[in-house]
Write a protein that holds these residues in place. Structure first.
Motif, PDB file in Angstrom:
ATOM      1  N   ILE A   1       0.859  -1.177   0.000  1.00 58.87           N
ATOM      2  CA  ILE A   1       0.000   0.000   0.000  1.00 58.87           C
ATOM      3  C   ILE A   1       0.899   1.232   0.000  1.00 58.87           C
ATOM      4  CG2 ILE A   1      -2.034  -1.048   1.073  1.00 58.87           C
ATOM      5  CD1 ILE A   1      -1.188   0.123   3.745  1.00 58.87           C
TER       6      ILE A   1
ATOM      7  N   ASP B   1       1.191   5.273   0.854  1.00 58.40           N
ATOM      8  CA  ASP B   1       0.602   6.302   1.704  1.00 58.40           C
ATOM      9  C   ASP B   1       0.779   7.705   1.151  1.00 58.40           C
ATOM     10  OD1 ASP B   1      -0.346   4.570   3.846  1.00 58.40           O
ATOM     11  OD2 ASP B   1       1.762   4.254   4.313  1.00 58.40           O
TER      12      ASP B   1
ATOM     13  N   SER C   1      -2.466   5.815  -3.696  1.00 61.06           N
ATOM     14  CA  SER C   1      -2.740   5.519  -2.289  1.00 61.06           C
ATOM     15  C   SER C   1      -4.100   4.874  -2.060  1.00 61.06           C
ATOM     16  CB  SER C   1      -2.655   6.813  -1.469  1.00 61.06           C
ATOM     17  OG  SER C   1      -3.602   7.760  -1.925  1.00 61.06           O
TER      18      SER C   1
ATOM     19  N   VAL D   1      -4.824  -1.380  -3.277  1.00 65.31           N
ATOM     20  CA  VAL D   1      -3.922  -2.385  -2.734  1.00 65.31           C
ATOM     21  C   VAL D   1      -3.254  -3.073  -3.914  1.00 65.31           C
ATOM     22  CG1 VAL D   1      -3.762  -4.560  -1.443  1.00 65.31           C
ATOM     23  CG2 VAL D   1      -5.338  -2.758  -0.684  1.00 65.31           C
TER      24      VAL D   1
ATOM     25  N   LYS E   1       5.663   4.091   1.271  1.00 62.18           N
ATOM     26  CA  LYS E   1       4.940   2.831   1.117  1.00 62.18           C
ATOM     27  C   LYS E   1       5.119   1.948   2.333  1.00 62.18           C
ATOM     28  CE  LYS E   1       8.653   0.131  -1.060  1.00 62.18           C
ATOM     29  NZ  LYS E   1       8.999  -0.778  -2.172  1.00 62.18           N
TER      30      LYS E   1
ATOM     31  N   ARG F   1      -8.093  -2.194   1.741  1.00 64.37           N
ATOM     32  CA  ARG F   1      -7.051  -1.193   2.018  1.00 64.37           C
ATOM     33  C   ARG F   1      -7.034  -0.831   3.499  1.00 64.37           C
ATOM     34  NH1 ARG F   1      -3.974   2.457   3.287  1.00 64.37           N
ATOM     35  NH2 ARG F   1      -2.876   3.870   1.892  1.00 64.37           N
TER      36      ARG F   1
ATOM     37  N   ASP G   1      -4.014  -1.592   6.287  1.00 60.63           N
ATOM     38  CA  ASP G   1      -3.517  -0.507   7.133  1.00 60.63           C
ATOM     39  C   ASP G   1      -3.589  -0.901   8.609  1.00 60.63           C
ATOM     40  OD1 ASP G   1      -2.916   2.420   7.815  1.00 60.63           O
ATOM     41  OD2 ASP G   1      -4.889   2.169   8.718  1.00 60.63           O
TER      42      ASP G   1
END
Length: 270
Positions: free
Chosen positions: A42, A44, A61, A64, A85, A115, A119
């Motif tokens: 992922i 960011d 962002s 996935v 990332k 996603r 996280d």
């Protein structure tokens, strides 16, 4: 000279995850390379552009990215300022080898819930002592990845009260020393993902939340009996004092030390 990258990497004590890798690159360009694990990515900040099997893809962002093992790929920032990332390298047992071809064709997964779950898993992995939570979150992430690759809708979930109560009994018996999700699955002859889902449906919380609550309850009694905070943390099964304090305050609403000081009274203050 390019900007120095900001990198953190470690191997967590969570079966199924070979490595966690967090990085901020301002100007690094990956050459073509491969991994022997599934790469779950992922982003960011920024956007990563990469080639996989001679096809160009992008990783903003909002998505996935899942790159299969042994398939060459590269990577470079597609936006000024580079990219930030977070990556999980999953061992090949997490996702079947028969799905490599599907992942080559569809490495980008547009699934906001997935996603969010990835996280959450990363946030759990940076906290030592929360391995059961990480295992539970990984089980749900892996299940959703496989479902995407197989183009399967969410399967209807049977309400298995028996397995939920059996897992609760096991957690009651092992809440101080703890146990892994695989151990629970083997003892109860059930798939680990089914355990997590059945427990949550029956009790309205995840197995790791129940285990933490039992530990906090024990710690409260130990503190009011006069045990010092570090010893109470160890005796109740927490990884260390920081791990203990974080969970205790979240559950009880105050720190262990402040809670313990209320125990000097011999009768309730009313």
């Amino acid at each position: 000279m390019g900007a120095r990258p900001d990198i953190t990497a470690w191997r967590p004590d969570v079966e199924g995850i070979d490595e966690v890798f967090h990085a901020h690159f301002a100007d690094h360009a990956y050459p073509m390379h491969t991994h022997d694990a599934w790469t779950l990515l992922i982003v960011d900040e920024g956007v990563v552009r990469y080639d996989l099997d001679r096809h160009e893809h992008g990783a903003p962002s909002s998505v996935v990215t899942l790159l299969p093992p042994h398939v060459p790929h590269n990577g470079v920032a597609a936006t000024p300022g580079g990219f930030r990332k977070r990556v999980l390298y999953l061992d090949t047992g997490q996702i079947g080898a028969d799905l490599v071809g599907r992942a080559v064709d569809r490495p980008v997964l547009r699934d906001s819930r997935l996603r969010h779950r990835v996280d959450q898993l990363h946030r759990t992995l940076v906290r030592p002592g929360d391995e059961l939570e990480a295992q539970s979150r990984l089980a749900l992430v892996s299940e959703r990845l496989v479902r995407h690759l197989r183009d399967q809708p969410a399967a209807p979930q049977a309400h298995d009260r028996r397995i939920a109560y059996a897992l609760r009994d096991l957690l009651d018996a092992r809440f101080v020393e703890g146990l892994t999700l695989r151990e629970a699955a083997e003892k109860l002859h059930s798939h680990h993902t089914h355990l997590v889902r059945a427990f949550g449906r029956e009790f309205g919380m995840a197995p790791h939340q129940y285990l933490t609550g039992r530990r906090v309850d024990l710690a409260r009694r130990l503190l009011l009996d006069g045990m010092r905070v570090p010893e109470a943390a160890t005796s109740a099964g927490f990884y260390d004092q920081s791990h203990f304090s974080r969970h205790f305050k979240r559950v009880v609403g105050t720190s262990p030390g402040r809670y313990a000081r209320t125990g000097v009274a011999t009768s309730p203050p009313y």
